[in-house]
Design a protein around this motif. Structure first.
Motif, short mmCIF file in Angstrom:
data_model
loop_
_atom_site.label_atom_id
_atom_site.label_comp_id
_atom_site.label_asym_id
_atom_site.label_seq_id
_atom_site.Cartn_x
_atom_site.Cartn_y
_atom_site.Cartn_z
N PHE A 248 0.83 -1.21 0.00
CA PHE A 248 0.00 0.00 0.00
C PHE A 248 0.86 1.26 0.00
N LEU A 249 2.03 1.21 0.66
CA LEU A 249 2.89 2.38 0.78
C LEU A 249 3.59 2.74 -0.53
N SER A 250 3.89 1.74 -1.32
CA SER A 250 4.80 1.95 -2.46
C SER A 250 4.08 2.47 -3.70
N PRO A 251 4.62 3.52 -4.34
CA PRO A 251 4.05 3.97 -5.61
C PRO A 251 4.24 2.94 -6.72
N TYR A 252 5.15 2.00 -6.50
CA TYR A 252 5.42 0.94 -7.47
C TYR A 252 4.32 -0.11 -7.47
N THR A 253 3.68 -0.34 -6.33
CA THR A 253 2.68 -1.41 -6.21
C THR A 253 1.27 -0.90 -5.95
N ASN A 254 1.12 0.36 -5.58
CA ASN A 254 -0.19 0.92 -5.29
C ASN A 254 -0.55 1.92 -6.39
#
Length: 340
Positions: A173-179
C-alpha cells in the motif's frame, strides 16, 4: 557512551541488552494450519538462553491467504494463540522479552490460489496476478490485524511488530510501485497502515510497545527513497508507532542501477536517518553479526537496538560470545559460566 549490553527502556519495558533476534521465517509450521511446532519452541528458547534481549518471532500471518507458504505461521485463531503460550513462557523463563511480527504477504503469498493486493500487479512473471482489494475487503483486513493483536496480547507477548517492509501487504500500500489505486487508499498511501496501527493501539495495553518494520528505501525503478520513508514514518509515529525497525527493499525485482551493497552495516544509514529525523527509538538490521560493528552502531548513537539475523541462526549463543569478545558484562546462565 552506550554499548551493546546496556539495558534499554522502550516505553515502560526494560530490555536487558540491545540485541534483538531478527524475525526470520522458518517455514516449519504444521502444513496448512499455520501452527507452531516443537521446532519453534526450541528455536526461540535457545536464543533466549543465549542471552538475546528481545526474541522476535518470525512473520506470523493474520489469515490463511496471507502466508508466504503453506508452512508459515498464523495467528488467525484462538488455537494459534494457545500454541504460542509455551514459547512465550520459555522465553520469559530465561530473561528475554519476546515479540511477534504480524503480517500479511499480499501479492507475495506463493502458495495461495487467489492473491490479493492494493492493485492487480504481479510481483514478477513467476507469480500470479493478484486481485485488487475492494474497500470492504480492506476494512476486513484491518479488523483481522486487530484480532491478531488481541491474540498476541492474550498469548503473553511483550511487544508486537507490524511488518511494513519487504514488499508485504502494508508495504504494498505504501509503495508507488505497487499501489496504483485511484481511491482514498491510493491518494493517501499511508492510510491502510495508519488504520492498522490505530486499530492495534486501541486493543493492546497502553504500555505495550508497537514496532513497525519498514523498508527505508526501495530498489526498483520508480520506487521511493529515504526522504519518502522519513515522511511516511512521521505519519506512522503520529498514529502510534513506538519504534521503527529499519530494513530496505523487497518490493520487486531489483533495478540494476539500484542494487544495494552487501557490506556489513549497509542499511545502518537508513536507521540513523529515521532516528535523527523522528527522535524515536530505532532498530538497525542487516549484516551486523560482527560484534565490534554491532557495538559501534550502538555506541555511535546510530540506533538503539541491533537486530541480528543470520548470526543468530548460525550461533544461538551469539549474544553471550559478543559480550565476551567485547569484554562487556552480561548475564550468563550458571550452567555455562565455565565456558565464558
Amino acid at each position: 557512551m552506550p554499548n551493546l549490553m546496556n539495558e534499554f527502556t522502550l516505553k515502560n519495558m526494560t530490555i536487558k541488552n540491545r540485541v534483538m533476534m531478527s524475525p526470520m521465517c522458518q517455514f516449519s509450521a504444521i502444513e496448512k494450519d499455520g501452527m507452531p511446532t516443537d521446532w519453534h519452541l526450541h528455536h526461540y528458547t535457545s536464543r533466549a538462553i543465549g542471552g538475546v534481549g528481545i526474541v522476535m518471532v518470525e512473520m506470523t500471518n493474520i489469515e490463511e491467504r496471507g502466508r508466504v507458504t503453506d508452512y508459515c505461521l498464523g495467528i488467525w485463531s484462538d488455537e494459534h494463540r494457545d500454541a504460542f503460550k509455551p514459547i512465550v513462557e520459555q522465553a520469559h523463563t530465561y530473561g528475554a522479552k519476546i515479540g511477534i511480527q504480524i503480517a500479511h504477504a499480499g501479492r507475495k503469498a506463493e502458495n495461495e490460489p487467489q492473491l490479493v493486493a492494493p492493485s492487480a500487479i504481479a510481483f514478477d512473471d513467476t507469480y500470479k496476478t493478484p486481485k485488487e482489494l475492494t474497500i470492504i475487503e480492506i476494512k476486513e483486513l484491518v479488523q483481522k490485524f486487530k484480532e491478531a493483536a488481541i491474540r498476541a496480547t492474550e498469548a503473553g507477548f511483550d511487544l508486537i511488530e507490524l511488518h511494513g517492509a519487504h514488499g508485504y501487504l502494508i508495504h504494498q500500500f505504501l509503495s508507488p510501485y505497487t499501489n496504483k489505486r485511484s481511491d482514498e487508499y491510493g491518494k493517501d498511501r499511508t492510510l491502510f497502515g495508519v488504520e492498522v496501527i490505530k486499530a492495534i493501539k486501541s486493543v493492546i495495553p497502553y504500555d505495550m510497545p508497537l514496532l513497525l518494520r519498514i523498508s527505508g528505501m526501495e530498489y526498483v525503478n520508480g520506487g521511493y527513497d529515504i526522504d519518502e520513508a522519513v515522511r511516511f514514518s512521521k505519519i506512522f509515529k503520529e498514529a502510534g508507532v513506538d519504534a521503527f525497525d529499519v530494513s530496505s527493499g523487497g518490493e520487486g525485482p531489483i533495478d540494476p542501477a539500484g542494487k544495494p551493497g552487501t557490506h556489513g552495516g549497509y542499511q545502518v544509514p537508513l536507521a540513523r536517518r529515521i532516528k535523527k529525523e523522528l527522535q524515536v527509538p530505532v532498530i538497525a538490521v542487516g549484516r551486523l553479526e560482527n560484534a565490534v560493528l554491532a557495538n559501534a552502531v550502538i555506541g555511535n548513537h546510530e540506533a538503539d537496538i541491533v537486530a541480528i539475523g543470520r548470526g543468530l541462526l548460525a550461533n544461538p549463543y551469539w549474544t553471550l560470545q559478543a559480550a565476551s569478545q567485547l569484554k562487556l558484562d552480561n548475564v550468563v546462565p550458571p550452567q555455562y559460566i565455565t565456558a565464558f
